[in-house]
Design an enzyme around this catalytic site. Sequence first.
Site, PDB file in Angstrom:
ATOM      1  N   GLU A  70       5.123   5.404  -4.629  1.00  0.00           N
ATOM      2  CA  GLU A  70       4.608   6.178  -4.555  1.00  0.00           C
ATOM      3  C   GLU A  70       5.224   7.984  -3.921  1.00  0.00           C
ATOM      4  O   GLU A  70       5.238   8.414  -3.191  1.00  0.00           O
ATOM      5  CB  GLU A  70       3.248   6.153  -3.225  1.00  0.00           C
ATOM      6  CG  GLU A  70       2.478   4.685  -2.899  1.00  0.00           C
ATOM      7  CD  GLU A  70       1.873   4.319  -1.536  1.00  0.00           C
ATOM      8  OE1 GLU A  70       1.986   5.095  -0.979  1.00  0.00           O
ATOM      9  OE2 GLU A  70       2.441   3.139  -1.423  1.00  0.00           O
ATOM     10  N   GLU A 108       3.960  -1.695   2.001  1.00  0.00           N
ATOM     11  CA  GLU A 108       4.653  -0.575   3.585  1.00  0.00           C
ATOM     12  C   GLU A 108       5.106  -1.764   5.013  1.00  0.00           C
ATOM     13  O   GLU A 108       3.825  -1.482   5.639  1.00  0.00           O
ATOM     14  CB  GLU A 108       3.815   0.927   3.743  1.00  0.00           C
ATOM     15  CG  GLU A 108       4.210   1.733   2.486  1.00  0.00           C
ATOM     16  CD  GLU A 108       3.722   2.799   2.987  1.00  0.00           C
ATOM     17  OE1 GLU A 108       2.184   2.596   3.836  1.00  0.00           O
ATOM     18  OE2 GLU A 108       4.131   4.013   2.611  1.00  0.00           O
TER      19      GLU A 108
HETATM   20  C1  GAL Z   1       1.070   4.805   2.018  1.00  0.00           C
HETATM   21  C2  GAL Z   1       0.399   3.879   1.664  1.00  0.00           C
HETATM   22  C3  GAL Z   1      -0.785   3.430   0.628  1.00  0.00           C
HETATM   23  C4  GAL Z   1      -1.645   5.014   0.955  1.00  0.00           C
HETATM   24  C5  GAL Z   1      -1.342   6.362   1.345  1.00  0.00           C
HETATM   25  C6  GAL Z   1      -1.437   7.191   1.588  1.00  0.00           C
HETATM   26  O1  GAL Z   1       1.207   4.744   3.353  1.00  0.00           O
HETATM   27  O2  GAL Z   1       1.347   2.493   0.935  1.00  0.00           O
HETATM   28  O3  GAL Z   1      -1.599   2.254   0.786  1.00  0.00           O
HETATM   29  O4  GAL Z   1      -2.594   3.987   2.580  1.00  0.00           O
HETATM   30  O5  GAL Z   1       0.447   5.764   2.212  1.00  0.00           O
HETATM   31  O6  GAL Z   1      -2.106   7.216   3.031  1.00  0.00           O
END
Ligand code: GAL
Length: 689
Positions: free
Chosen positions: A317, A153
């Site tokens: 994700e 990110e």
């Molecule tokens: C995303 C990130 C993850 C985790 C998730 C929840 O932004 O890539 O590593 O932090 O959010 O906060």
Amino acid sequence: MEGSRLINGEKIDLGVCYYPEHWDRSLWPEDLDRMLAAGLRTVRVAEFAWSQLEPREGEYTYEFFDSFLDLAQAKGMQVIFCTPTATPPAWLTEKYPEVLNRDMEGHPICHGSRRHYNYNSPVYRKLCRNIVERSAARYGRHPAVVGWQLDNEFNCENDTFYSESDTEAFRLFLRERYGTLENLNRAWGTVFWNQTYTDWGEVYVPRKTNTNSPNPHQQLDYYRFISHSVCTFAKEQADIIRRYCKPGDFITTNGMFGNIDYQRMKAESLDLLMYDSYPNFAYCLDGYDPGDPMKDRNWSRNLAEVRAVSPVFGIMEQQSGANGWNTRMEAPTPRPGQITLWTMQSIAHGADYISYFRWRTCTFGTEIYWHGILDYSGRENRRLREVTQVSDKVAKLREVAGSRYEAKVGILRDYDNIWDCRVDRWHERVESVSQNGLFVALQQAHVPFDYVYLENPLTPEELGRYEVLFYPHASILTTERAKMLNDYVAAGGTLVMGCRTGYKDQNGKCVTDYLPGLAAQMTGTDIPEYSFVPPDQGQSMVDWDGVQVEAPVFNDLLSPVGDGAEVLGVYTSGYYAGTPALIRNTFGKGRAYYFGGAFPPATASVFLRKLGIAEPWGNVVTLPAGCELAVREKNGKRYLFVLNYLPETAEVTLRTELTDLLERSPVSGRIEVEKYGVRVFSLEKSRQP
Ligand code: GAL
């Protein structure tokens, strides 16, 4: 992606994010077995695991990830391996404090959270090249590895950088862009308030200034510079990985954040972009907006943005549990059905790979409340059962893989204007209303749309795929973009522009042309006067052939120019009542509309109706405003996704026979879609009305 084992147009795959370093090794085999049993066949690992690979400077250890990857291979699990550069280790930041980012006031962003580095520190660049090369050399040919994620990110949480290295690099960037200080002074209008530079050493990244108002033209270049910094940082890593990875293994990164030209990053470094989709942000305790008609459906807007960069994409994700850090973002757990709904939302927009965040919820650290599929104990639960059902459903959608989202309406975008909105509140006020208004209206009228970036030259044929294009407030208009628009309209397209078009050049300086500047001829419009809607005036209304539409925030007072220009609407309120507010100009074979205000949802929906583009699939399916319709197409066959975001059953009417892909049966007439429910239909080419 030729030769790829994921996202290859053959099937839609599910995976999950896993942190082997968070769990005792004895859990790994069981965890992988349970993932596979749930239909999750790929894991992403290592994005924060620098210390597992290089615990001390120059001391590389591979035992940890060798064991994990060998186990994954033995189990038949595929792996996306990450570069660990989002979290430099403590030994690194302590020895080389110059790698730390700084805030605008010059305070260091210290070790202890993540993304604490700056992109321009030469020593950080070198240490990153090292670790990336070591990982790529070690794992590039590992049979379990199918792809690579760069960092994690880029620009998440913080998209501004003020370290000394950034200032050094900013000077180089500006020298390249302007050549001489004289040109820089002119571009930034430094004669204003006596800001003139006489030596490159006097130029800095924006710093704290009186009233927090740095030079706006400097600020605009600074955002361009940040994007340049991220893109070159990513490219350095991608170039190294490509030297070692197997043919067909892809390089990606995840998420979409501020101050990054993803078009450029994709072209230079990525095979595809992946996105991190957390629609449950809509239900965070702070910031929940009961009046927002879209809520979790707003993530479709983000997915459309991802598609504009990468027509074929994945979700690295996908939300599978409640959000929450110990410090912020408290939210409830997804309700039954929502994991499925949000997964299908991603697929509907074009994702062929969905990886859930994360397998087990972490028992320590900032993210103890950011839940994964499983809770802390790892016990079987409702969310795992739902994910397992999703994998059965996804198997039934195999033929959808490789199809492309289909849209006849586009919203034009470009980074000059996106970043100008960050610099300029006048611009931002109209843009935010219209970007939301258009999205809501298009969604509620079930009009699939694309964002179309005018970064690279697009031919009239490429733009001509869209019957209607909206370019709501192109304050900055360049000759290249104006030409693309002219060509599109002249060839028969319909373009809609809103107030505040064409009054700035590429530096964000105002032009002295009659407004709307480079759009004047095409729109047949002249703007002798303009104003914010006076706050004591009430709504600014326009009469468009008897229909009352609101023209909020800002009003350009219009006057038609030339034979092709027709006044369609006039203001009915305030001192300028009776003044033209909407002009349609015939230009070549097409038409350009100039509207004097911004486009909130109700106004945008009048445009959709009047332009005849509302409910484009109305003779196939009719559905309530609370449901989204998305369409993917492959070889003339359409896949229609109906997504019900509401906590109540929706009635949908199928006006022709479709195949319900999840039920594998023909279906027509009235059907019910349960709350948070999803239906996916296929429509044969021969049956298309
Ligand atoms: C995303 C990130 C993850 C985790 C998730 C929840 O932004 O890539 O590593 O932090 O959010 O906060």
